[in-house]
Design a protein around this motif. Sequence first.
Motif, PDB file in Angstrom:
ATOM      1  N   CYS A 131      -5.866   4.772  -1.582  1.00  0.00           N
ATOM      2  CA  CYS A 131      -4.838   5.605  -0.977  1.00  0.00           C
ATOM      3  C   CYS A 131      -3.620   5.654  -1.861  1.00  0.00           C
ATOM      4  N   MET A 132      -2.901   6.745  -1.713  1.00  0.00           N
ATOM      5  CA  MET A 132      -1.751   7.012  -2.556  1.00  0.00           C
ATOM      6  C   MET A 132      -0.595   7.358  -1.637  1.00  0.00           C
ATOM      7  N   ASP A 133       0.548   6.659  -1.792  1.00  0.00           N
ATOM      8  CA  ASP A 133       1.712   6.954  -0.955  1.00  0.00           C
ATOM      9  C   ASP A 133       2.672   7.799  -1.749  1.00  0.00           C
ATOM     10  N   LEU A 134       3.112   8.896  -1.144  1.00  0.00           N
ATOM     11  CA  LEU A 134       4.006   9.809  -1.853  1.00  0.00           C
ATOM     12  C   LEU A 134       5.160  10.153  -0.938  1.00  0.00           C
ATOM     13  N   GLN A 135       6.268  10.533  -1.563  1.00  0.00           N
ATOM     14  CA  GLN A 135       7.413  10.940  -0.763  1.00  0.00           C
ATOM     15  C   GLN A 135       7.997  12.189  -1.381  1.00  0.00           C
ATOM     16  N   THR A 136       8.433  13.126  -0.556  1.00  0.00           N
ATOM     17  CA  THR A 136       8.981  14.350  -1.117  1.00  0.00           C
ATOM     18  C   THR A 136      10.037  14.901  -0.178  1.00  0.00           C
ATOM     19  N   MET A 175      13.160  13.672   4.667  1.00  0.00           N
ATOM     20  CA  MET A 175      12.141  13.267   3.698  1.00  0.00           C
ATOM     21  C   MET A 175      10.792  13.339   4.369  1.00  0.00           C
ATOM     22  N   VAL A 176       9.790  13.727   3.612  1.00  0.00           N
ATOM     23  CA  VAL A 176       8.426  13.714   4.133  1.00  0.00           C
ATOM     24  C   VAL A 176       7.662  12.632   3.379  1.00  0.00           C
ATOM     25  N   THR A 177       7.095  11.697   4.117  1.00  0.00           N
ATOM     26  CA  THR A 177       6.284  10.643   3.502  1.00  0.00           C
ATOM     27  C   THR A 177       4.822  10.977   3.745  1.00  0.00           C
ATOM     28  N   ILE A 178       4.033  10.893   2.686  1.00  0.00           N
ATOM     29  CA  ILE A 178       2.637  11.320   2.773  1.00  0.00           C
ATOM     30  C   ILE A 178       1.747  10.188   2.299  1.00  0.00           C
ATOM     31  N   ARG A 179       0.670   9.926   3.053  1.00  0.00           N
ATOM     32  CA  ARG A 179      -0.344   8.998   2.546  1.00  0.00           C
ATOM     33  C   ARG A 179      -1.619   9.786   2.348  1.00  0.00           C
ATOM     34  N   LEU A 180      -2.046   9.847   1.090  1.00  0.00           N
ATOM     35  CA  LEU A 180      -3.247  10.606   0.750  1.00  0.00           C
ATOM     36  C   LEU A 180      -4.398   9.609   0.627  1.00  0.00           C
ATOM     37  N   LEU A 181      -5.412   9.782   1.475  1.00  0.00           N
ATOM     38  CA  LEU A 181      -6.554   8.870   1.441  1.00  0.00           C
ATOM     39  C   LEU A 181      -7.680   9.542   0.678  1.00  0.00           C
TER      40      LEU A 181
END
Lengths: 214, 203
Positions: free
Chosen positions: A177-182, A158-164
């Motif tokens: 900020c937005m936390d996303l997982q893909t 899994m890749v966890t992404i925090r978009l600021l």
Amino acid sequence: MLLVLSEDHKEHLSFLTKTDGSGKNSLRLLRVEVVEEFGRIALDFLRKGTNPKIYEGAARKLCVPVEMVQHGVEGLMFLMTESSKHMISEVDFMDSVLALGFGEELNQSLLQLYVQHKHQVRSILSQLLCNQPAYHNLEWRLDVQLASRSVRHQIVPMVTIRLLLTRSSDVGSTKSCMDLQTDPISLLHMISTLEAALAAVKTSHARRILRNIK
Amino acid sequence: RFRFCGDLDCPDWVLAEISTLAKISSVKMKLLCAQVLKDILGEGIDYDKVGKLTADAKFGTCPLKSGDIKATVAVLSFILSSAAKHDVDSESLSSELQQLGLPKEHATGLCKSYEDKHSALQDKLRDTSLRLRRLDSVSWRVDYTLSSSELREVNEPLVHLKLQTQGAEPGSSDTTVVSISPDKFRVLLTELKQAQAMMNALQ
């Protein structure tokens, strides 16, 4: 293009040429310095906001009512913002300012003020736009899920992404900020879609339009 | 093409700034490296010292402007943190920097500082990696309920758990309070112990 200044505006700016009573040479000097001083004050106000105490101080020094000083400074500010907004050339600026009926030196000092601070004023004006949140930073991590409560012995990458993101407004910039997982397959699909978007800038259609804007 | 850039091309601004780095003496550059390393490790950077170190360096014929100082600090910061990120050993870093045009003494000095702080850098970078909502603290309390409005004699224990987590923005914290009945709490405890056993098996 020429700036068309309204009558009120001309009246406010005519304060800058008001006579004071002493000899002619010292008067002219006084006016140019006054104009430069007020030009500085006007640009400061554009950057940081108005400060009424400065109006009162200036009014006391020049023995004129406070509203006259205020109108003069605001008139200068408006002249600067309008000229910077339209990016008018120096010739056009001089022609527009001639309509105010000032002397040659005053016009020159106003022109100097304009030329030196044009870009600054434009950058200040561009910050006033309320806009969408903009990309600030991206942090990511790559994890592998090995087990969960219900199932052991898994392998799930899994890749966890925090978009600021940052959004600028009149009160400064706010961060969100937005936390996303893909999973990796969706990530690869996202990458290929974004690369296709970048490639769209290079198509002949886009190039034709960009050429015409320049 | 460069390992310290993660097997990618070196960014153009780094190339440009390396040539300005070459104009500072190698002794001063080593001291600058020490300051930049302190900054990356979170100990704060002393801008006055940096200013003094770069004060008598001249780029071309004009003295340094503050933008140039920031650029030198930025390029050193990039090289050191990027090398630590990709786990580059100091000989490869030195040879790659020399390929990019950094003189030998400068490269050796930089790589010596890098090697000294290599593991500290990696630990710091590991700490600042993305973590969603870290758990800060857990506090608990066990109550014994005597009776309630529904039933006159209840006589059951109850566990209250307070979890402090770091919120989404840095510096904010969230609090979650849960109350758990004894059976559910036993289940939670068993499951967490199984997860802990699995984590220990991986270490």
